[in-house]
Design a protein around this motif. Structure first.
Motif, PDB file in Angstrom:
ATOM      1  N   ALA A 296      15.546   1.729 -21.708  1.00 49.78           N
ATOM      2  CA  ALA A 296      14.076   1.680 -21.613  1.00 49.78           C
ATOM      3  C   ALA A 296      13.425   0.907 -22.758  1.00 49.78           C
ATOM      4  N   LYS A 297      14.137   0.748 -23.875  1.00 51.82           N
ATOM      5  CA  LYS A 297      13.553   0.038 -25.017  1.00 51.82           C
ATOM      6  C   LYS A 297      13.317  -1.444 -24.720  1.00 51.82           C
ATOM      7  N   ALA A 298      13.963  -1.983 -23.682  1.00 49.48           N
ATOM      8  CA  ALA A 298      13.701  -3.368 -23.282  1.00 49.48           C
ATOM      9  C   ALA A 298      12.280  -3.487 -22.740  1.00 49.48           C
ATOM     10  N   ASP A 299      11.843  -2.484 -21.968  1.00 52.46           N
ATOM     11  CA  ASP A 299      10.466  -2.460 -21.477  1.00 52.46           C
ATOM     12  C   ASP A 299       9.480  -2.291 -22.631  1.00 52.46           C
ATOM     13  N   VAL A 300       9.870  -1.508 -23.629  1.00 50.87           N
ATOM     14  CA  VAL A 300       9.003  -1.280 -24.791  1.00 50.87           C
ATOM     15  C   VAL A 300       8.736  -2.604 -25.509  1.00 50.87           C
ATOM     16  N   TYR A 301       9.780  -3.408 -25.660  1.00 50.46           N
ATOM     17  CA  TYR A 301       9.628  -4.716 -26.303  1.00 50.46           C
ATOM     18  C   TYR A 301       8.638  -5.582 -25.521  1.00 50.46           C
ATOM     19  N   SER A 302       8.828  -5.663 -24.212  1.00 49.46           N
ATOM     20  CA  SER A 302       7.936  -6.471 -23.370  1.00 49.46           C
ATOM     21  C   SER A 302       6.499  -5.977 -23.470  1.00 49.46           C
ATOM     22  N   TYR A 303       6.353  -4.656 -23.512  1.00 49.85           N
ATOM     23  CA  TYR A 303       5.012  -4.067 -23.661  1.00 49.85           C
ATOM     24  C   TYR A 303       4.392  -4.486 -24.993  1.00 49.85           C
ATOM     25  N   GLY A 304       5.206  -4.525 -26.048  1.00 49.32           N
ATOM     26  CA  GLY A 304       4.704  -4.955 -27.355  1.00 49.32           C
ATOM     27  C   GLY A 304       4.192  -6.382 -27.325  1.00 49.32           C
ATOM     28  N   ILE A 305       4.875  -7.248 -26.581  1.00 49.93           N
ATOM     29  CA  ILE A 305       4.412  -8.633 -26.424  1.00 49.93           C
ATOM     30  C   ILE A 305       3.055  -8.654 -25.731  1.00 49.93           C
ATOM     31  N   VAL A 306       2.890  -7.823 -24.710  1.00 52.65           N
ATOM     32  CA  VAL A 306       1.607  -7.745 -23.998  1.00 52.65           C
ATOM     33  C   VAL A 306       0.498  -7.295 -24.949  1.00 52.65           C
ATOM     34  N   LEU A 307       0.800  -6.345 -25.842  1.00 51.67           N
ATOM     35  CA  LEU A 307      -0.196  -5.903 -26.830  1.00 51.67           C
ATOM     36  C   LEU A 307      -0.602  -7.062 -27.743  1.00 51.67           C
ATOM     37  N   LEU A 308       0.365  -7.851 -28.183  1.00 49.42           N
ATOM     38  CA  LEU A 308       0.047  -9.002 -29.031  1.00 49.42           C
ATOM     39  C   LEU A 308      -0.831  -9.997 -28.273  1.00 49.42           C
ATOM     40  N   GLU A 309      -0.600 -10.121 -26.974  1.00 48.23           N
ATOM     41  CA  GLU A 309      -1.444 -11.002 -26.159  1.00 48.23           C
ATOM     42  C   GLU A 309      -2.853 -10.443 -26.038  1.00 48.23           C
ATOM     43  N   LEU A 310      -2.961  -9.136 -25.865  1.00 43.07           N
ATOM     44  CA  LEU A 310      -4.281  -8.498 -25.782  1.00 43.07           C
ATOM     45  C   LEU A 310      -5.061  -8.693 -27.080  1.00 43.07           C
ATOM     46  N   LEU A 311      -4.349  -8.660 -28.195  1.00 46.69           N
ATOM     47  CA  LEU A 311      -4.997  -8.808 -29.497  1.00 46.69           C
ATOM     48  C   LEU A 311      -5.347 -10.259 -29.827  1.00 46.69           C
ATOM     49  N   SER A 312      -4.461 -11.173 -29.464  1.00 48.64           N
ATOM     50  CA  SER A 312      -4.653 -12.577 -29.847  1.00 48.64           C
ATOM     51  C   SER A 312      -5.401 -13.387 -28.793  1.00 48.64           C
ATOM     52  N   GLY A 313      -5.352 -12.916 -27.547  1.00 45.21           N
ATOM     53  CA  GLY A 313      -5.967 -13.678 -26.473  1.00 45.21           C
ATOM     54  C   GLY A 313      -5.139 -14.879 -26.065  1.00 45.21           C
ATOM     55  N   LYS A 314      -3.930 -14.997 -26.626  1.00 43.96           N
ATOM     56  CA  LYS A 314      -3.025 -16.109 -26.316  1.00 43.96           C
ATOM     57  C   LYS A 314      -1.826 -15.600 -25.523  1.00 43.96           C
ATOM     58  N   SER A 315      -1.300 -16.457 -24.654  1.00 44.61           N
ATOM     59  CA  SER A 315      -0.106 -16.090 -23.905  1.00 44.61           C
ATOM     60  C   SER A 315       1.086 -16.027 -24.849  1.00 44.61           C
ATOM     61  N   ALA A 316       2.127 -15.315 -24.441  1.00 45.71           N
ATOM     62  CA  ALA A 316       3.302 -15.126 -25.289  1.00 45.71           C
ATOM     63  C   ALA A 316       3.922 -16.458 -25.711  1.00 45.71           C
ATOM     64  N   SER A 317       4.033 -17.403 -24.784  1.00 47.22           N
ATOM     65  CA  SER A 317       4.675 -18.685 -25.097  1.00 47.22           C
ATOM     66  C   SER A 317       3.902 -19.447 -26.172  1.00 47.22           C
ATOM     67  N   ILE A 318       2.578 -19.463 -26.062  1.00 48.79           N
ATOM     68  CA  ILE A 318       1.736 -20.165 -27.048  1.00 48.79           C
ATOM     69  C   ILE A 318       1.790 -19.453 -28.392  1.00 48.79           C
ATOM     70  N   LEU A 319       1.696 -18.134 -28.377  1.00 46.62           N
ATOM     71  CA  LEU A 319       1.708 -17.343 -29.611  1.00 46.62           C
ATOM     72  C   LEU A 319       3.023 -17.501 -30.360  1.00 46.62           C
ATOM     73  N   ILE A 320       4.137 -17.354 -29.659  1.00 45.54           N
ATOM     74  CA  ILE A 320       5.462 -17.431 -30.292  1.00 45.54           C
ATOM     75  C   ILE A 320       5.721 -18.838 -30.826  1.00 45.54           C
ATOM     76  N   SER A 321       5.332 -19.859 -30.049  1.00 40.46           N
ATOM     77  CA  SER A 321       5.535 -21.251 -30.476  1.00 40.46           C
ATOM     78  C   SER A 321       4.748 -21.555 -31.747  1.00 40.46           C
ATOM     79  N   ALA A 322       3.487 -21.101 -31.802  1.00 39.44           N
ATOM     80  CA  ALA A 322       2.641 -21.356 -32.974  1.00 39.44           C
ATOM     81  C   ALA A 322       3.191 -20.674 -34.213  1.00 39.44           C
ATOM     82  N   LEU A 323       3.635 -19.428 -34.062  1.00 43.50           N
ATOM     83  CA  LEU A 323       4.177 -18.682 -35.199  1.00 43.50           C
ATOM     84  C   LEU A 323       5.485 -19.285 -35.685  1.00 43.50           C
TER      85      LEU A 323
END
Length: 343
Positions: free
Chosen positions: A243-270
């Motif tokens: 189940a921790k695999a889903d937790v990780y994906s959920y964490g990415i969604v939270l970062l998207e909610l906070l940044s307003g950027k999609s995961a691909s754009i956020l990860i690439s920029a960082l």
């Protein structure tokens, strides 16, 4: 003597063919009976069984596509009783059948305010379809990643909390625990009040023993499932999944909610900005340390006054995206953390 050997050989071949045909017929008959029995079980659960003609008429010939997943395409439709529905048309007979029965028997029994409800199904020869409630606001990505999207902090927080509750229910409260395996904004639908409902269990697996990390056949996952950018590191390392695999994906969604950027754009920029950081959580933490939380946030959130709520969301997000899955909280713990009152 030669004729006798030839006769015996021919007889043996014919006998082998007959035995093979008998086994094939028995297998086909058994498989058919299994599917029929599953259909009766689904009917007993209170679903409506639609004909293919009914759903073709409801979707006007499957014209209005509203989504596409690994196992099929989703269309908007209107039933004869004027209910608006989402009709998922499964692609591929072999995959479609397995997915169809899995969703009917498992998802049909699941009832939670933060999970999309299955209303019915179609099993009409090669046609296998699922009928879900339709949510007019569509998926989270269509609102979050548009420039004119209007999602304030309170709405984003409620989406985060509701999604966590839905996943927690799947992981820990169902009679048979379920992993989603493809948590992302496209699979989080929003109702008229922006209440989130997790959708698309096309990649989910049932686990009878989540500690043993096994599926219903006692087998581990053999290949990566999910969407690039949301997949936990263990998928890439060919480790067994829990189940921790889903937790990780959920964490990415939270970062998207906070940044307003999609995961691909956020990860690439960082990655470009912090070459020395090997982990997403480390990169985000470093950026906050150097530049402040505001530099990570969606500019549309900068006018929000509840800084503690923003910090709490970020804290939970960073816990969820730890590379070490043992350091990630369970979804039930995530719900607790999000419900904590400020001191």
């Amino acid at each position: 003597m030669v004729y006798l050997v030839g006769f015996v050989s021919s007889f043996a071949i014919i006998e082998a063919i007959c035995i093979g045909l008998t086994w094939w017929y028995a297998f086909q008959k058994h498989a058919h009976e299994e599917f029929v029995n599953m259909g009766y079980i689904a009917l007993a659960m209170g679903f409506k069984r639609f004909t293919y003609a009914e759903l073709k008429r409801a979707t006007d010939g499957f014209k209005q596509e509203v989504g596409k997943g690994g196992f099929g395409t989703v269309y908007k439709g209107v039933l004869d009783d004027e209910r608006v529905v989402a009709v998922k048309r499964l692609d591929g007979i072999l995959q479609g059948d397995a997915e169809f029965w899995a969703e009917v028997s498992v998802i049909g029994n699941i009832n939670h305010r933060n999970l999309v409800k299955l209303w019915g199904f179609c099993a009409d020869n090669e046609h296998k379809l699922l009928v879900y409630e339709y949510l007019e606001n569509g998926s989270l990505d269509k609102i979050l990643f548009t420039s004119d999207g209007e999602l304030g902090l309170e709405q984003r927080y409620n989406i985060a909390l509701g999604t966590a509750k839905g996943l927690s229910y799947l992981h820990e409260e169902c009679l048979e625990w379920v992993l989603h395996c493809d948590v992302k904004p496209q699979n989080i639908l929003l109702d008229d009040h922006l209440e989130p409902k997790v959708s698309d269990f096309g990649m989910s697996k049932l686990f009878k023993d989540i500690q043993g990390i096994r599926d219903i056949n006692g087998m581990g996952f053999s290949k990566a499932r999910g969407t690039r950018g949301y997949m936990a590191p263990e998928w890439m390392m060919n480790l067994k999944i829990d189940a921790k695999a889903d937790v990780y994906s959920y964490g990415i969604v939270l970062l998207e909610l906070l940044s307003g950027k999609s995961a691909s754009i956020l990860i690439s920029a960082l990655a470009k900005e912090y070459n020395e950081c090997n982990q997403l959580a480390q990169c985000v933490t470093e950026k906050i340390r150097k530049e402040g939380l505001e530099e990570v946030l969606d500019p549309r959130l900068l006018g929000e006054l509840d800084k503690k709520k923003l910090e709490r969301l970020m804290k939970v997000a960073l816990l969820c995206v730890q590379d070490d899955r043992s350091a990630r909280p369970a979804m039930s713990k995530v719900v607790e953390l999000l419900l904590e009152k400020d001191e």
